[in-house]
Design an enzyme around this catalytic site. Structure first.
Site, PDB file in Angstrom:
ATOM      1  N   ARG A 240      42.902  39.727  46.815  1.00  0.00           N
ATOM      2  CA  ARG A 240      41.468  39.901  46.672  1.00  0.00           C
ATOM      3  C   ARG A 240      40.941  40.687  47.857  1.00  0.00           C
ATOM      4  O   ARG A 240      41.316  40.436  49.004  1.00  0.00           O
ATOM      5  CB  ARG A 240      40.761  38.545  46.573  1.00  0.00           C
ATOM      6  CG  ARG A 240      40.988  37.843  45.232  1.00  0.00           C
ATOM      7  CD  ARG A 240      40.263  38.572  44.103  1.00  0.00           C
ATOM      8  NE  ARG A 240      40.442  37.941  42.818  1.00  0.00           N
ATOM      9  CZ  ARG A 240      41.353  38.310  41.911  1.00  0.00           C
ATOM     10  NH1 ARG A 240      42.186  39.294  42.184  1.00  0.00           N
ATOM     11  NH2 ARG A 240      41.425  37.699  40.747  1.00  0.00           N
ATOM     12  N   GLU A 269      34.356  47.406  45.036  1.00  0.00           N
ATOM     13  CA  GLU A 269      35.117  48.271  44.140  1.00  0.00           C
ATOM     14  C   GLU A 269      34.196  48.900  43.110  1.00  0.00           C
ATOM     15  O   GLU A 269      33.298  48.225  42.600  1.00  0.00           O
ATOM     16  CB  GLU A 269      36.231  47.462  43.451  1.00  0.00           C
ATOM     17  CG  GLU A 269      37.266  46.945  44.421  1.00  0.00           C
ATOM     18  CD  GLU A 269      38.326  46.067  43.770  1.00  0.00           C
ATOM     19  OE1 GLU A 269      39.313  45.729  44.455  1.00  0.00           O
ATOM     20  OE2 GLU A 269      38.174  45.728  42.572  1.00  0.00           O
ATOM     21  N   HIS A 297      42.959  48.689  42.278  1.00  0.00           N
ATOM     22  CA  HIS A 297      43.067  47.338  41.708  1.00  0.00           C
ATOM     23  C   HIS A 297      43.957  47.385  40.462  1.00  0.00           C
ATOM     24  O   HIS A 297      43.611  46.877  39.389  1.00  0.00           O
ATOM     25  CB  HIS A 297      41.683  46.783  41.355  1.00  0.00           C
ATOM     26  CG  HIS A 297      41.658  45.280  41.306  1.00  0.00           C
ATOM     27  ND1 HIS A 297      40.600  44.529  41.771  1.00  0.00           N
ATOM     28  CD2 HIS A 297      42.558  44.378  40.835  1.00  0.00           C
ATOM     29  CE1 HIS A 297      40.843  43.240  41.581  1.00  0.00           C
ATOM     30  NE2 HIS A 297      42.030  43.124  41.016  1.00  0.00           N
TER      31      HIS A 297
END
Length: 355
Positions: A240, A269, A297
């Site tokens: 994370r 993000e 990601h």
């Protein structure tokens, strides 16, 4: 039975419809339409379960708005976007899908490590810039031998252990820090257990983050932890984004305390160009060349992992609705149902899993 697919992120729902045939009715809310088309109140009142898809948003409304719901599932590993305590107070079991992308994330963590320590990302960019002038083995700044180096893991859950086993195949020694890991697991896996995060940082050549997002882990890799880092440390984060403080990482990279970092996840993000580390990377500032690699990601992703995630999501909630099965329940501590608490404990539910 009615199962709501909340903010459904996939191109079509044919897989889910096939799995649901003869077992339940589905209501699908596409993520692109969620802002303008909230789930109707009549659907909320009828729903027996909710499967929620994006990691960065919550389920619409309050738990009380879903009076018949018996199970909620976050379609992914992280569940910090779900208020597990609030659902638990209503007797609703909350689930995640911890086992769909274990191989992919572990592979990606090792890939980021190798991209830096074997220089593949640097060589690629340098040769594309000037294949003749840059045709030299010493152009990549962080190349090193991995055999005999220490691979440190933060969070020895499914993915952390899978990454550690991959690192061992390169001849690396394994260390880990995980206050949730069972006593004696270090003996089972042949690893050194660090008593503190500082100890792990001070003795590892590579640290790979596999912890969950929680109030305790936000900024865990920050100024204090990085001050303890062994000089030349390589940091990898596929867990994370909020766990690694980018400002502290910038300073540690700039000072040379940290040699390099491979980040698949970021606090904001997509990557925020106003952040000074991201900005330096975008501008290709010379001091950072070859020392930072980013991916979007994507560590969890493969076509096969998406099929697993989608099918495991629906099968988990249907198993709960049909039989009361509760493997992967993440809020057993908030429930008053002894059966779920007991079954979840037997299944090895732990909050130390990632992403």
């Amino acid at each position: 039975m009615l199962v709501v697919l909340s903010q459904f992120t996939h191109p079509d729902d044919r897989l889910e419809q096939k799995l649901a045939q003869g077992r339940c009715e589905l209501y699908v809310q596409p993520v692109a339409a969620a802002a303008k088309s909230p789930i109707p109140a009549a659907i909320r009142k009828r729903a027996d379960a909710v499967i929620h898809y994006p990691a960065g948003t919550g389920i619409e409304g309050r738990p009380a708005d879903w009076p018949k719901v018996r199970a909620v599932l976050r379609s992914g590993v992280g569940f910090d976007c779900i208020d597990i305590a609030a659902w638990g107070k209503r007797g609703v079991a909350v689930y995640n899908v911890p086992d769909y992308g274990t191989s992919e994330v572990a592979d990606h963590a090792i890939a980021l490590m190798l991209a830096l320590t074997r220089g593949t990302a640097s060589y690629h960019e340098l040769l594309r810039t000037d294949a003749s002038a840059n045709w030299h083995h010493a152009k990549a700044p962080v190349v090193r031998r991995l055999r005999g180096a220490t691979f440190g893991v933060i969070g020895l859950g499914r993915i952390g252990l899978a990454a550690a086993l991959r690192a061992r195949s390169f001849g690396m020694d394994i260390a880990f820090y995980d206050p949730f890991a069972s006593a004696g697991i270090e003996i089972s896996v042949g690893a050194r257990r660090a008593k503190t995060l500082g100890d792990l940082m001070a003795t590892s050549d590579v640290v790979s983050v596999h912890a969950p997002a929680s109030p305790e882990t936000v900024g865990l890799i920050g100024k204090a932890a990085l001050a303890r880092a062994k000089k030349g440390l390589v940091i990898v984060n596929t867990a994370r984004g909020a766990i690694v403080d980018l400002d502290a990482l910038y300073d540690a990279l700039r000072s040379g305390r940290v040699a390099a970092a491979g980040l698949d996840v970021l606090p904001v993000e997509p990557a925020d160009p106003s952040n000074r580390l991201v900005r330096a990377w975008i501008k290709r500032e010379a001091w950072l060349d070859g020392r930072l690699t980013l991916s979007p990601h994507a560590a969890f992703y493969s076509p096969a992992s998406l099929v697993d995630m989608r099918s495991f999501s629906l099968e988990t909630v249907l198993a709960h609705l049909e039989t009361g099965a509760s493997a992967n329940c993440v809020n057993a501590q908030h429930l008053k149902t002894p059966k779920i608490q007991k079954t979840a404990a037997k299944a090895g539910t732990r909050r130390g899993e990632t992403p």
